[in-house]
Design a protein around this motif. Sequence first.
Motif, PDB file in Angstrom:
ATOM      1  N   HIS A  46      -7.078 -29.874 -37.795  1.00  0.00           N
ATOM      2  CA  HIS A  46      -6.158 -29.747 -36.659  1.00  0.00           C
ATOM      3  C   HIS A  46      -6.345 -30.900 -35.675  1.00  0.00           C
ATOM      4  O   HIS A  46      -5.371 -31.421 -35.131  1.00  0.00           O
ATOM      5  CB  HIS A  46      -6.346 -28.403 -35.947  1.00  0.00           C
ATOM      6  N   GLU A  84      -3.514 -33.522 -34.447  1.00  0.00           N
ATOM      7  CA  GLU A  84      -3.230 -33.732 -33.029  1.00  0.00           C
ATOM      8  C   GLU A  84      -3.354 -35.206 -32.642  1.00  0.00           C
ATOM      9  O   GLU A  84      -2.527 -35.739 -31.902  1.00  0.00           O
ATOM     10  CB  GLU A  84      -4.150 -32.878 -32.150  1.00  0.00           C
ATOM     11  N   SER A 111      -0.339 -37.526 -31.343  1.00  0.00           N
ATOM     12  CA  SER A 111      -0.505 -38.224 -30.073  1.00  0.00           C
ATOM     13  C   SER A 111      -0.257 -39.720 -30.249  1.00  0.00           C
ATOM     14  O   SER A 111       0.414 -40.358 -29.424  1.00  0.00           O
ATOM     15  CB  SER A 111      -1.903 -37.967 -29.532  1.00  0.00           C
TER      16      SER A 111
END
Length: 124
Positions: free
Chosen positions: A110, A114, A118
């Motif tokens: 995860h 992320e 980003s």
Amino acid sequence: MSEEGYEDDPVVDEVRPYALTSGRTRSVIDLPLEARLTLEPSARHHSWPPEQLVTRIVEVCAQGASVAEVAAVVGSPLGVVRVLLGDLVRDGHVRVEATLRDGSSIGERHELIERTLSGLRAII
């Protein structure tokens, strides 16, 4: 316009990407897009030429960026950045942090997703 009726060639300030890599198109090491990079102490004490692509790459690596993030921030083609990063890793100036492995946890997966999202948002 020149005497032949053609406009003069514009002056190009940038060096062609293949010239920066001496024509090489592949890195000396495998660098996944998501691989995080950190500077080794030798890079901090090295005298990098000002206003050069390698200098900008080193500055971005000092922030703990991924391969894809470095290319996006310096605004150069990913292939060129990979070749130059490979040289920096080979020469001991940059370290590649481990990416996901078969045994990576759900949390690590995860976190990678992320970071990737980003980085993509920063590019757009």
